[in-house]
Motif scaffolding. Structure first.
Motif, PDB file in Angstrom:
ATOM      1  N   THR A 138       6.546 -20.668  83.498  1.00  0.00           N
ATOM      2  CA  THR A 138       5.722 -20.474  84.699  1.00  0.00           C
ATOM      3  C   THR A 138       6.201 -21.357  85.847  1.00  0.00           C
ATOM      4  OG1 THR A 138       3.824 -19.999  83.283  1.00  0.00           O
ATOM      5  CG2 THR A 138       3.360 -20.508  85.592  1.00  0.00           C
ATOM      6  N   TYR A 139       6.728 -22.523  85.507  1.00  0.00           N
ATOM      7  CA  TYR A 139       7.156 -23.484  86.517  1.00  0.00           C
ATOM      8  C   TYR A 139       8.638 -23.350  86.871  1.00  0.00           C
ATOM      9  CZ  TYR A 139       2.757 -25.648  85.073  1.00  0.00           C
ATOM     10  OH  TYR A 139       1.443 -25.882  84.781  1.00  0.00           O
ATOM     11  N   ARG A 140       9.328 -22.424  86.242  1.00  0.00           N
ATOM     12  CA  ARG A 140      10.777 -22.316  86.452  1.00  0.00           C
ATOM     13  C   ARG A 140      11.088 -21.853  87.865  1.00  0.00           C
ATOM     14  NH1 ARG A 140      13.737 -18.769  82.144  1.00  0.00           N
ATOM     15  NH2 ARG A 140      12.979 -20.494  80.819  1.00  0.00           N
ATOM     16  N   ARG A 141      12.047 -22.493  88.468  1.00  0.00           N
ATOM     17  CA  ARG A 141      12.473 -22.172  89.837  1.00  0.00           C
ATOM     18  C   ARG A 141      13.876 -22.725  90.036  1.00  0.00           C
ATOM     19  NH1 ARG A 141      12.440 -26.968  92.368  1.00  0.00           N
ATOM     20  NH2 ARG A 141      10.943 -28.564  91.724  1.00  0.00           N
ATOM     21  N   VAL A 142      14.512 -22.364  91.124  1.00  0.00           N
ATOM     22  CA  VAL A 142      15.811 -22.943  91.460  1.00  0.00           C
ATOM     23  C   VAL A 142      15.594 -24.358  91.993  1.00  0.00           C
ATOM     24  CG1 VAL A 142      16.839 -20.711  91.968  1.00  0.00           C
ATOM     25  CG2 VAL A 142      15.728 -21.992  93.802  1.00  0.00           C
ATOM     26  N   LEU A 143      16.609 -25.187  91.864  1.00  0.00           N
ATOM     27  CA  LEU A 143      16.511 -26.556  92.351  1.00  0.00           C
ATOM     28  C   LEU A 143      16.581 -26.589  93.876  1.00  0.00           C
ATOM     29  CD1 LEU A 143      18.828 -28.456  89.841  1.00  0.00           C
ATOM     30  CD2 LEU A 143      16.346 -28.191  89.740  1.00  0.00           C
ATOM     31  N   ARG A 144      15.796 -27.458  94.474  1.00  0.00           N
ATOM     32  CA  ARG A 144      15.841 -27.648  95.912  1.00  0.00           C
ATOM     33  C   ARG A 144      17.104 -28.438  96.277  1.00  0.00           C
ATOM     34  NH1 ARG A 144      10.101 -29.211  94.681  1.00  0.00           N
ATOM     35  NH2 ARG A 144       8.852 -27.342  95.094  1.00  0.00           N
ATOM     36  N   PRO A 145      17.518 -28.395  97.557  1.00  0.00           N
ATOM     37  CA  PRO A 145      18.787 -29.047  97.941  1.00  0.00           C
ATOM     38  C   PRO A 145      18.866 -30.519  97.539  1.00  0.00           C
ATOM     39  CG  PRO A 145      18.049 -27.615  99.707  1.00  0.00           C
ATOM     40  CD  PRO A 145      16.953 -27.613  98.690  1.00  0.00           C
TER      41      PRO A 145
ATOM     42  N   ILE B  53      11.731 -39.656  75.598  1.00  0.00           N
ATOM     43  CA  ILE B  53      12.141 -38.325  76.025  1.00  0.00           C
ATOM     44  C   ILE B  53      11.695 -38.121  77.471  1.00  0.00           C
ATOM     45  CG2 ILE B  53      11.931 -35.864  75.616  1.00  0.00           C
ATOM     46  CD1 ILE B  53      13.477 -37.344  73.482  1.00  0.00           C
ATOM     47  N   THR B  54      12.626 -37.779  78.339  1.00  0.00           N
ATOM     48  CA  THR B  54      12.349 -37.747  79.782  1.00  0.00           C
ATOM     49  C   THR B  54      12.175 -36.338  80.324  1.00  0.00           C
ATOM     50  OG1 THR B  54      14.737 -37.873  80.142  1.00  0.00           O
ATOM     51  CG2 THR B  54      13.490 -39.917  80.266  1.00  0.00           C
ATOM     52  N   ILE B  55      12.203 -35.328  79.457  1.00  0.00           N
ATOM     53  CA  ILE B  55      12.018 -33.957  79.934  1.00  0.00           C
ATOM     54  C   ILE B  55      10.527 -33.687  80.076  1.00  0.00           C
ATOM     55  CG2 ILE B  55      12.496 -31.529  79.519  1.00  0.00           C
ATOM     56  CD1 ILE B  55      14.760 -32.348  77.706  1.00  0.00           C
ATOM     57  N   ASP B  56      10.076 -33.397  81.270  1.00  0.00           N
ATOM     58  CA  ASP B  56       8.678 -33.109  81.528  1.00  0.00           C
ATOM     59  C   ASP B  56       8.609 -31.973  82.534  1.00  0.00           C
ATOM     60  OD1 ASP B  56       5.985 -33.243  81.366  1.00  0.00           O
ATOM     61  OD2 ASP B  56       5.804 -35.350  81.956  1.00  0.00           O
ATOM     62  N   LEU B  57       7.400 -31.539  82.833  1.00  0.00           N
ATOM     63  CA  LEU B  57       7.250 -30.444  83.787  1.00  0.00           C
ATOM     64  C   LEU B  57       7.761 -30.834  85.159  1.00  0.00           C
ATOM     65  CD1 LEU B  57       3.741 -29.010  82.859  1.00  0.00           C
ATOM     66  CD2 LEU B  57       5.981 -28.050  82.337  1.00  0.00           C
ATOM     67  N   ASP B  58       7.574 -32.104  85.531  1.00  0.00           N
ATOM     68  CA  ASP B  58       8.000 -32.555  86.852  1.00  0.00           C
ATOM     69  C   ASP B  58       8.528 -33.974  86.740  1.00  0.00           C
ATOM     70  OD1 ASP B  58       5.636 -33.744  86.224  1.00  0.00           O
ATOM     71  OD2 ASP B  58       4.767 -33.634  88.222  1.00  0.00           O
ATOM     72  N   GLY B  59       9.097 -34.476  87.840  1.00  0.00           N
ATOM     73  CA  GLY B  59       9.669 -35.814  87.838  1.00  0.00           C
ATOM     74  C   GLY B  59      11.110 -35.818  87.374  1.00  0.00           C
ATOM     75  N   GLY B  60      11.760 -36.972  87.523  1.00  0.00           N
ATOM     76  CA  GLY B  60      13.160 -37.074  87.156  1.00  0.00           C
ATOM     77  C   GLY B  60      14.036 -36.460  88.220  1.00  0.00           C
TER      78      GLY B  60
ATOM     79  N   VAL C 235      13.873 -33.314  89.228  1.00  0.00           N
ATOM     80  CA  VAL C 235      13.039 -32.464  90.080  1.00  0.00           C
ATOM     81  C   VAL C 235      11.904 -33.286  90.682  1.00  0.00           C
ATOM     82  CG1 VAL C 235      13.576 -30.449  88.687  1.00  0.00           C
ATOM     83  CG2 VAL C 235      11.524 -31.752  88.184  1.00  0.00           C
ATOM     84  N   ASP C 236      11.318 -32.760  91.744  1.00  0.00           N
ATOM     85  CA  ASP C 236      10.217 -33.446  92.412  1.00  0.00           C
ATOM     86  C   ASP C 236       8.964 -33.430  91.542  1.00  0.00           C
ATOM     87  OD1 ASP C 236      11.754 -33.889  94.679  1.00  0.00           O
ATOM     88  OD2 ASP C 236      11.134 -32.014  95.632  1.00  0.00           O
ATOM     89  N   PHE C 237       8.129 -34.467  91.724  1.00  0.00           N
ATOM     90  CA  PHE C 237       6.778 -34.400  91.177  1.00  0.00           C
ATOM     91  C   PHE C 237       6.007 -33.315  91.925  1.00  0.00           C
ATOM     92  CE2 PHE C 237       8.059 -38.759  90.158  1.00  0.00           C
ATOM     93  CZ  PHE C 237       7.764 -38.799  88.809  1.00  0.00           C
ATOM     94  N   PHE C 238       4.960 -32.803  91.296  1.00  0.00           N
ATOM     95  CA  PHE C 238       4.218 -31.686  91.888  1.00  0.00           C
ATOM     96  C   PHE C 238       3.685 -32.025  93.280  1.00  0.00           C
ATOM     97  CE2 PHE C 238       3.328 -30.234  87.347  1.00  0.00           C
ATOM     98  CZ  PHE C 238       4.347 -29.306  87.396  1.00  0.00           C
ATOM     99  N   GLU C 239       3.223 -33.279  93.461  1.00  0.00           N
ATOM    100  CA  GLU C 239       2.627 -33.680  94.731  1.00  0.00           C
ATOM    101  C   GLU C 239       3.594 -34.476  95.601  1.00  0.00           C
ATOM    102  OE1 GLU C 239      -0.888 -35.814  93.738  1.00  0.00           O
ATOM    103  OE2 GLU C 239      -1.914 -34.073  92.872  1.00  0.00           O
ATOM    104  N   GLU C 240       4.859 -34.499  95.222  1.00  0.00           N
ATOM    105  CA  GLU C 240       5.839 -35.293  95.962  1.00  0.00           C
ATOM    106  C   GLU C 240       6.385 -34.498  97.137  1.00  0.00           C
ATOM    107  OE1 GLU C 240      10.135 -37.549  95.182  1.00  0.00           O
ATOM    108  OE2 GLU C 240       9.040 -36.599  93.554  1.00  0.00           O
ATOM    109  N   GLU C 241       6.458 -35.157  98.282  1.00  0.00           N
ATOM    110  CA  GLU C 241       7.064 -34.548  99.457  1.00  0.00           C
ATOM    111  C   GLU C 241       8.545 -34.903  99.506  1.00  0.00           C
ATOM    112  OE1 GLU C 241       4.962 -35.687 102.913  1.00  0.00           O
ATOM    113  OE2 GLU C 241       3.033 -34.865 102.241  1.00  0.00           O
ATOM    114  N   SER C 242       9.312 -34.078 100.188  1.00  0.00           N
ATOM    115  CA  SER C 242      10.755 -34.281 100.271  1.00  0.00           C
ATOM    116  C   SER C 242      11.061 -35.636 100.906  1.00  0.00           C
ATOM    117  CB  SER C 242      11.410 -33.173 101.089  1.00  0.00           C
ATOM    118  OG  SER C 242      12.790 -33.390 101.207  1.00  0.00           O
ATOM    119  N   GLY C 243      11.849 -36.451 100.189  1.00  0.00           N
ATOM    120  CA  GLY C 243      12.238 -37.762 100.700  1.00  0.00           C
ATOM    121  C   GLY C 243      11.232 -38.858 100.457  1.00  0.00           C
TER     122      GLY C 243
END
Length: 428
Positions: free
Chosen positions: A111-118, A315-322, A324-332
């Motif tokens: 459900t959360y799969r998407r392409v990576l942002r720049p 184990i560092t694989i999670d839905l967000d973070g690392g 990829v951005d956290f769900f509530e994280e803004e770019s930068g």
């Protein structure tokens, strides 16, 4: 477009998004071809690869490494077409992984799969280049021939020195990409008997269980074992094709996966594209025999560095973070808020260990990168530093005791004065 001045055409070349566009644009006319192959050719290619394969600094560290110098040493060679060709080669591999990574990263949580942002692509390539450089330096036959033990925290180990330069965020990014590679090997390339049985039971419920025979998957420690395994696989007559793709028990599979994690990203990509277990075994049997003598150590090195920082790396694989951005994280936001503070803490820790200021140890992409290879030269300095701290604590404790005694004496004098006042009141 042929009427454009040469300088403007060259500027258009520099704004191309990738090398393929540059080559196609050069075929438009003879004027464009001459504009590319003129005096600005190197400048044009440098500008394009700095966008297509960024971060360029990490890519340069990878392609310019050789066994004659430490892997963590900063190298700043002059840009040449030969260097550009090497960067394009590894950059194309990195970009292939960029396309594959979302399918592996969100394997079950589709459900959360998407392409990576720049900016996520930048993080991923940075982590991939660093994993590749570690493998090139510490999983090579020349290094494996030393038969080194796994890295331990608080030791002067080159494998730890390689990672001590990086901030916690960057280490987590590296660990996440490494864990995704581990999951890919575990589930897709080298599945165990149990994994194949579970897939079969899900696809064909109610059928008899798969028969895996009596063979076992051996570690490829020498050519003879590889030949024996090839013979076993080729003569098997199992009821289902799925059974032929199993790599043995969980214990055997674990040993093989830890072995294959030493492969570099380009080798992993080639192994992934090979069809079937037999082709993969043939490929692995052609590797240097030293390759199969020890397991991968990258995860051990990461955990040792985190232990030195009193942190736990799991184990560092999670839905967000690392990466990829956290769900509530803004770019930068991560770089602007946590990055500076974390880098200051990292620099303070490195100063504590080595006794000198090394600057920004995590700036590998710019011109201000600093070589931190010798910051861990002397543990005696660290012990003397600890001893001085203990002496200071002892002196502070003595001062507190003297202050307590003086306070007690003062309290006694005050109590005597109070008693005299009470006597005076009684007299009145």
């Amino acid at each position: 477009m042929d009427s454009l001045p040469l300088e403007l055409i060259q500027k258009i070349f520099k704004e191309c998004p990738d090398i393929a566009t540059v080559i196609s644009l050069a075929r438009v006319s003879k004027k464009y071809y001459a504009a590319l192959h003129g005096t600005q050719k190197l400048s044009i290619f440098n500008a394009v690869i700095n966008v297509q394969f960024a971060p360029l600094g990490e890519a340069i560290q990878l392609v310019t490494y050789n066994d004659s110098e430490p892997a963590h040493q900063q190298r700043s060679p002059a840009i040449s077409m030969a260097l550009v060709k090497q960067i394009v080669k590894i950059g194309n591999v990195a970009n292939q992984w960029v396309e594959i990574y979302p399918m592996l990263r969100w394997r079950s949580d589709t459900t959360y799969r998407r392409v990576l942002r720049p900016h996520e692509v930048l993080r991923f390539r940075r982590a991939l280049y660093r994993i590749w450089l570690y493998g090139k330096a510490f999983h090579s036959p020349s290094y494996l021939s030393r038969d080194e033990d796994p890295p331990m925290s608080s030791t002067k180990d080159d494998r730890l020195t390689f990672f001590r330069r990086y901030s916690d965020d960057h280490i987590i990014e590296i660990s996440e990409v490494h864990d995704v590679f581990h999951e890919m090997l575990h589930n897709d390339i080298c599945p165990s008997n149990a994994i194949m049985m579970a897939r079969y039971a899900q696809a064909a419920p109610g059928q008899d269980p798969l028969f895996f025979g009596t063979y076992e998957t051996f570690r490829l420690t020498n050519g003879r074992r590889a030949e024996r395994l090839l013979e076993n696989v080729s003569v098997l007559d199992l009821p289902r094709n799925l059974a032929r793709e199993a790599w043995g028990s969980r214990q055997a599979q674990k040993s093989i996966v830890l072995d294959l994690l030493k492969l570099t990203p380009d080798e992993l990509l080639y192994l992934r594209d090979l069809g079937g277990k037999l082709s993969r075994i043939e490929y692995l049997s052609q590797l240097d025999p030293l390759f199969h003598n020890s397991r991968a150590t990258l995860k051990d090195a990461l955990e040792a560095v985190f232990a030195e920082r009193d942190l736990m790396l799991g184990i560092t694989i999670d839905l967000d973070g690392g990466v990829v951005d956290f769900f509530e994280e803004e770019s930068g936001e991560r770089n602007s808020m946590a990055g500076v503070e974390q880098e200051e803490e990292l620099d303070a820790m490195l100063v504590y260990i080595g006794g000198e200021d090394i600057g920004n140890a995590d700036d590998m992409d710019g011109e201000d990168a600093v070589d931190t290879g010798d910051y861990y030269e002397s543990f005696d300095e660290r012990e003397r530093f600890d001893g001085a701290e203990k002496d200071d604590e002892a002196e502070t404790k003595e001062d507190d005791e003297e202050n307590d005694e003086e306070k007690g004496e003062n309290d006694g004098v005050v109590r005597e004065d109070d008693e005299e006042d009470d006597d005076d009141e009684d007299v009145v």
